[in-house]
Design a protein around this motif. Structure first.
Motif, PDB file in Angstrom:
ATOM      1  N   ARG A  61       0.872  -1.168   0.000  1.00 42.74           N
ATOM      2  CA  ARG A  61       0.000   0.000   0.000  1.00 42.74           C
ATOM      3  C   ARG A  61       0.911   1.221   0.000  1.00 42.74           C
ATOM      4  NH1 ARG A  61      -5.326   1.318   1.314  1.00 42.74           N
ATOM      5  NH2 ARG A  61      -5.742  -0.836   1.918  1.00 42.74           N
ATOM      6  N   GLN A  62       0.674   2.116  -0.972  1.00 41.49           N
ATOM      7  CA  GLN A  62       1.506   3.306  -1.062  1.00 41.49           C
ATOM      8  C   GLN A  62       0.739   4.450  -1.697  1.00 41.49           C
ATOM      9  OE1 GLN A  62       4.917   2.768  -3.728  1.00 41.49           O
ATOM     10  NE2 GLN A  62       3.838   1.079  -4.678  1.00 41.49           N
ATOM     11  N   LEU A  67      -3.057   9.747  -8.608  1.00 36.41           N
ATOM     12  CA  LEU A  67      -4.422   9.506  -8.147  1.00 36.41           C
ATOM     13  C   LEU A  67      -4.756  10.273  -6.870  1.00 36.41           C
ATOM     14  CD1 LEU A  67      -4.662   5.644  -8.726  1.00 36.41           C
ATOM     15  CD2 LEU A  67      -5.322   7.507 -10.263  1.00 36.41           C
ATOM     16  N   GLU A  68      -3.741  10.845  -6.249  1.00 34.56           N
ATOM     17  CA  GLU A  68      -3.871  11.586  -4.985  1.00 34.56           C
ATOM     18  C   GLU A  68      -4.483  10.723  -3.884  1.00 34.56           C
ATOM     19  OE1 GLU A  68      -6.074  15.073  -6.391  1.00 34.56           O
ATOM     20  OE2 GLU A  68      -4.174  16.171  -6.423  1.00 34.56           O
ATOM     21  N   ARG A  69      -4.043   9.467  -3.832  1.00 36.14           N
ATOM     22  CA  ARG A  69      -4.528   8.546  -2.805  1.00 36.14           C
ATOM     23  C   ARG A  69      -3.607   7.331  -2.722  1.00 36.14           C
ATOM     24  NH1 ARG A  69      -6.999   4.115  -5.309  1.00 36.14           N
ATOM     25  NH2 ARG A  69      -7.874   4.497  -7.373  1.00 36.14           N
ATOM     26  N   ASP A  70      -3.807   6.559  -1.666  1.00 32.80           N
ATOM     27  CA  ASP A  70      -3.111   5.288  -1.529  1.00 32.80           C
ATOM     28  C   ASP A  70      -3.689   4.270  -2.497  1.00 32.80           C
ATOM     29  OD1 ASP A  70      -1.552   6.305   0.489  1.00 32.80           O
ATOM     30  OD2 ASP A  70      -2.346   5.005   2.062  1.00 32.80           O
TER      31      ASP A  70
END
Length: 180
Positions: A61-62, A67-70
């Motif tokens: 998870r990064q 996408l401006e999200r994890d």
């Protein structure tokens, strides 16, 4: 099929650390000239689907800026050079991002991520017989390891939680492989 489309000119618009962006002038064969974008991924990449002895799959998870999200993804990264074997790249990324090493790495498939405007290639590997170790992240990486069953990952794909092309391809290829 006789392809009447041809490139008339290619102009470098931006040179980045892993990507070059071009404006291509194309003769589309009907008397019209069009401008198309072309993104050159210079080195290619590899990813790896790591399967633990209990069947669960390691995911990372990064944060992804585009996408401006994890996101939840398989471990992956660019080759160090155009001559680096993608299997070696996959093995390196597995250890760097998860801390695990593998005694059994095999190729699942070859992938072209976005053929409409980019030449990026990603070779997808399966890693089994995992041996735990320690992560060795780059300074800019903030990666958390998560473990899922194949069924949980398939649910996340179909629910739209996992959308990354290389990750979707790796999970579906693995699912198909073990059903045989």
């Amino acid at each position: 099929m006789d392809n009447k489309i041809k490139r008339v000119n290619r102009e470098l618009v931006y040179k980045g650390s892993i990507l070059d962006i071009y404006k291509d002038t194309m003769d589309v064969g009907n008397g019209k000239i069009e401008e198309w974008d072309y993104v050159a991924h210079r080195k290619g990449a590899a990813c790896v689907l790591p399967v633990l002895p209990d069947g669960r799959i390691l995911m990372v998870r990064q944060y992804r800026n585009a996408l401006e999200r994890d996101t939840i993804e398989v471990p992956a990264g660019a080759r160090d050079s155009v001559t680096e074997d993608t299997r070696d790249c996959a093995i390196r990324e597995l250890e760097e991002e998860t801390g695990y090493k593998s005694n059994k790495v095999s190729k699942l498939l070859e992938l072209r991520t976005t053929v409409a405007f980019c030449n990026e290639m990603v070779d997808v590997y399966l890693a089994e017989e995992l041996v735990p170790g320690e992560q060795n992240l780059d300074d800019a990486e903030d990666i958390r390891i998560e473990k899922y069953t194949l069924e949980e990952l398939l649910e996340k794909i179909y629910a739209g939680v996992i959308q990354d092309a290389k990750t979707v391809a790796a999970i579906l290829a693995y699912s198909n492989k073990i059903k045989k």
